[in-house]
Design a protein around this motif. Sequence first.
Motif: not given
Lengths: 368, 368
Positions: B166-194
């Motif tokens: 309670r001493s913090n600002a909070m958010i409630l998130e629903g638990v979504v059933p999922f089959r796997g956790e992933y991440s995508l690492i991307s890079a973007r340059s100053k001129n918009g190259e991705v």
Amino acid sequence: MRIGVLGAGQLGRMLALAGYPLGLQFRFLDPGFDAPAGQIAELVAGRYTERAALERFSLGLDAATYEFESVPVAAIESLSLVVPVFPPIEALATAQDRLFEKRLFGELGIATAPYRNVETRSDLDKAIAEIGSPAILKTRRLGYDGKGQYLIEDASDCEAAWNQLRSNAMILEGVVPFRGEYSLISARSKNGEVVHYPLVANEHKHGILRVSRMAPRTDEMLRLEAQAIDASNSVLERLQYVGVLAVEYFDAGTRIIANEMAPRVHNSGHWTIEGSVTSQFANHLRAICGMPLGSTASRGPSAMVNLIGGVPSADEILRIEGASLHLYGKEPRAGRKLGHVTVVAPDEASLNRSLEKVCALAFATSQG
Amino acid sequence: MRIGVLGAGQLGRMLALAGYPLGLQFRFLDPGFDAPAGQIAELVAGRYTERAALERFSLGLDAATYEFESVPVAAIESLSLVVPVFPPIEALATAQDRLFEKRLFGELGIATAPYRNVETRSDLDKAIAEIGSPAILKTRRLGYDGKGQYLIEDASDCEAAWNQLRSNAMILEGVVPFRGEYSLISARSKNGEVVHYPLVANEHKHGILRVSRMAPRTDEMLRLEAQAIDASNSVLERLQYVGVLAVEYFDAGTRIIANEMAPRVHNSGHWTIEGSVTSQFANHLRAICGMPLGSTASRGPSAMVNLIGGVPSADEILRIEGASLHLYGKEPRAGRKLGHVTVVAPDEASLNRSLEKVCALAFATSQG
């Protein structure tokens, strides 16, 4: 572990970059306050023979090594009393002296160019008469990048050659016609495990290495490589070597001829940073720290181009397929090695294409 | 160029290791005197909000970045007055707050778990009634590695959850059933190259990342990856992003769901050091320095295992085929990330074999 390195140039810098991920710490000893490795690690600024500097340097080290072979043997001897130093002192003493080096090769049955020890003016005349000309008069010690050499085209050059180099101990070497210059980079661990990188073809200009390239895996190159491996193996074994050893070989047609050796990581092995599963720098450290050696398998046809005296636009280099830039943090000066570019490619044709672009950029900005 | 980095942990350390070959110099700001990056680069020891420290830190910098997303926005704002800071401040402010993050994803049409802003006790009851349980009450800010979260199994847990956070600002998130956790690492340059790295599959334990693995290139994974790329592209574009961005996604069966984003190099991208032609660290620096981005092509199936709380024998790790060791120079402590091991293999089966060995060693010594 804390590793001490005598010399804080680019080789030392690249050792530190390879060693940090292994959890190693580094301390360098170098007379220059702005040495490249000093920008990224602890630097004791002092002469190698200065007792106080050596003492400060050696405090709490677990192992020590050197990044160039002109480090005084006396410094290594006194350092060895307080910390294990690799490669072994005999390798250093041998590599420092062209005469000792040639004798070692000879003892091991490794072919070299014909040579004679030259101590007097009449030794020189006698040597030229025996070996024939052209031949090269070289200082036995402290020669590198083509320095300390005089090409004797015929006997009439002897006087000038003698006068230029006479303050040094000398050796006369016959000029052997050769089809290519190569080097073999090897590593030997404390327990005798040995690995070799693929044979490297080298191109020099004004005595300075310009381009090193993993020799294409043709039958002819594999035959040369096998000869080089045999020769280097006997050197490694004879010296009970620990660390990375580079030996330069000439392809003299029917056989290889050993030219010289460097008891350290070598410019012609810089391509291994991206080109090999384990770089020469990582394997040198793994050897001297008693860790298992890493795979020297290549990630594809690879090459390296030195950046001498000037540096091209980083952007242009980085746009070339398969190219990686390595700068040493040095101020530009003619003839100075400021960095290198490595190229790794999926096949020889792609390597040629990228290498051509890198060379065009590198040579356009090179000075000296 | 001299790059300033806020935070001198392992991410900063690996940024410096990737940047030195590009000729970059580094200065770090961190409250800890013994921070990992401080062992290999200049360190200004001070708090991020301390004006004098920020001034000393910023002197002569060409660009600045940060290695963790909890750095105070106020520090970045004042720093931005004297040196360009990337990634952009809006990305930082968004990533610092789970509510802002969710709203951004929503605006861009990227699916997320259902969520509600929770400011009062009755907000929480209302949110649980709307979203259902199980759900997770999370602090909006400063949550990482599973900290600042409370799992609400059913409505009767609300009181305890509320009292804990309670001493913090909070958010409630629903638990979504999922089959796997992933991440995508991307890079973007100053001129918009991705550029994007291959999708990464992640395994967590006690909220801490344990294993990241380049998702095998199956049709299903490529479909997931394409969805993730679409979503990350819109985030990069919307924020006019510069640098490396990591977005975590859940595979919820019929669609991907964005979980959270990190405006920085990311633990799930450490395998790119050996596994990719250009590492996430090199590409982050190339982006913020205005250099062209490097290839994100992989060198083969790759993975990473975190070393948590304890470190196995380096020798045993280094004997495993394709394994590389990365230690951060930290003192062991339960739950602390002390290093990681990357594995690159020629095929999935070899990767599995090596990964099994690495995991056995890593998990045997892990603490917390």
